[in-house]
Motif scaffolding. Structure first.
Motif, PDB file in Angstrom:
ATOM      1  N   UNK A 137       1.883   2.766   3.875  1.00 11.67           N
ATOM      2  CA  UNK A 137       2.716   1.650   4.231  1.00 11.67           C
ATOM      3  C   UNK A 137       4.243   1.528   4.011  1.00 11.67           C
ATOM      4  N   UNK A 138       4.216   1.919   2.678  1.00  5.32           N
ATOM      5  CA  UNK A 138       5.696   1.767   2.120  1.00  5.32           C
ATOM      6  C   UNK A 138       6.432   2.976   1.689  1.00  5.32           C
ATOM      7  N   UNK A 139       5.988   4.088   1.720  1.00  4.56           N
ATOM      8  CA  UNK A 139       6.737   5.224   1.625  1.00  4.56           C
ATOM      9  C   UNK A 139       7.009   6.040   2.825  1.00  4.56           C
ATOM     10  N   UNK A 140       8.340   6.044   2.816  1.00  2.00           N
ATOM     11  CA  UNK A 140       8.654   7.137   4.144  1.00  2.00           C
ATOM     12  C   UNK A 140       8.360   8.486   4.041  1.00  2.00           C
ATOM     13  N   UNK A 141       7.419   9.018   5.022  1.00  2.00           N
ATOM     14  CA  UNK A 141       6.738  10.125   4.829  1.00  2.00           C
ATOM     15  C   UNK A 141       5.388  10.000   3.884  1.00  2.00           C
ATOM     16  N   UNK A 142       5.093   9.089   3.564  1.00  2.00           N
ATOM     17  CA  UNK A 142       4.020   8.775   2.492  1.00  2.00           C
ATOM     18  C   UNK A 142       2.570   9.262   2.974  1.00  2.00           C
ATOM     19  N   UNK A 143       2.600   9.122   4.391  1.00  2.00           N
ATOM     20  CA  UNK A 143       1.221   9.405   4.792  1.00  2.00           C
ATOM     21  C   UNK A 143       0.910  11.045   5.107  1.00  2.00           C
ATOM     22  N   UNK A 159      -7.534   8.069  -3.815  1.00  2.00           N
ATOM     23  CA  UNK A 159      -8.085   6.641  -3.521  1.00  2.00           C
ATOM     24  C   UNK A 159      -7.522   6.007  -2.572  1.00  2.00           C
ATOM     25  N   UNK A 160      -8.356   5.244  -1.684  1.00  2.00           N
ATOM     26  CA  UNK A 160      -8.017   4.814  -0.595  1.00  2.00           C
ATOM     27  C   UNK A 160      -6.928   3.610  -0.657  1.00  2.00           C
ATOM     28  N   UNK A 161      -6.684   2.937  -1.664  1.00  2.00           N
ATOM     29  CA  UNK A 161      -5.759   2.055  -1.952  1.00  2.00           C
ATOM     30  C   UNK A 161      -4.562   2.727  -2.275  1.00  2.00           C
ATOM     31  N   UNK A 162      -4.405   3.709  -2.634  1.00  2.00           N
ATOM     32  CA  UNK A 162      -3.220   4.525  -2.849  1.00  2.00           C
ATOM     33  C   UNK A 162      -2.712   5.210  -1.774  1.00  2.00           C
ATOM     34  N   UNK A 163      -3.703   5.689  -1.001  1.00  2.00           N
ATOM     35  CA  UNK A 163      -3.460   6.093   0.477  1.00  2.00           C
ATOM     36  C   UNK A 163      -2.746   5.096   1.522  1.00  2.00           C
ATOM     37  N   UNK A 164      -3.444   4.046   1.487  1.00  2.00           N
ATOM     38  CA  UNK A 164      -2.679   2.800   2.064  1.00  2.00           C
ATOM     39  C   UNK A 164      -1.353   2.538   1.569  1.00  2.00           C
ATOM     40  N   UNK A 165      -1.193   2.310   0.584  1.00  2.00           N
ATOM     41  CA  UNK A 165       0.270   2.054  -0.228  1.00  2.00           C
ATOM     42  C   UNK A 165       1.339   3.017   0.399  1.00  2.00           C
TER      43      UNK A 165
END
Length: 167
Positions: free
Chosen positions: A132-138, A123-129
């Motif tokens: 933005x907020x999780x180190x290495x989250x992208x 989901x795009x909002x989960x990806x954005x979160x």
């Protein structure tokens, strides 16, 4: 000619290469100008591969105009980069790579424990979160790759934990 006792001139086919010289020997001989990696000899300031067998090729390179120019540029830089072979680079496992893997595994484990479908990660909002907020989250991949690559590892780890707790 042998009948008259005349000997022929000595053969000039002999190679003038040093057969038993290693790149490491040339590094000790020339000092910090050169470095060795993966059996190859590199010029530190130019980042080019040199022929370690012929000393004259090394001397010619060190006397060349391009080497002196690059050496001056190299000494001006604060960061000293050394070129490595591809195999040495691929074998190097950095802390970021291991951290990336642990973040993905922890994310999959969290989704499994909280009964969150892995498709929600797309989901795009989960990806954005995450970015933005999780180190290495992208770096967390899409749900299909999570299922194929990381879910079996988590499943095997959980089975081992359950089996050890039962004993």
């Amino acid at each position: 000619m042998e009948r008259f006792g005349v000997k022929s001139a000595p053969s000039r086919n002999r190679s003038k290469t040093a057969l038993y010289v290693t790149p490491q020997d040339r590094v000790t001989e020339f000092g910090s100008e050169l470095h060795e990696d993966g059996g190859k000899l590199f010029c530190t300031s130019c980042n080019v591969v040199l022929n370690h067998v012929r000393k004259s090729a090394i001397n010619d390179h060190l006397k060349s105009k391009t080497h002196t120019k690059r050496k001056a540029e190299f000494e001006e830089q604060n960061v000293r980069k050394k070129q490595r072979t591809l195999t040495a680079s691929l074998q190097c496992n950095s802390a970021a790579q291991t951290e990336k893997s642990s973040v993905i595994q922890d994310f999959v484990k969290m989704c499994l424990e909280a009964n969150i479908p892995l498709e929600k990660a797309d989901h795009p909002s989960v990806r954005a979160f995450l970015s933005r907020y999780v180190k290495n989250g992208s770096s967390i991949p899409k749900s299909e790759q999570l299922r194929k690559a990381y879910l079996p590892d988590g499943y095997d780890n959980e089975n081992q934990l359950i089996n050890t707790e039962d004993r």
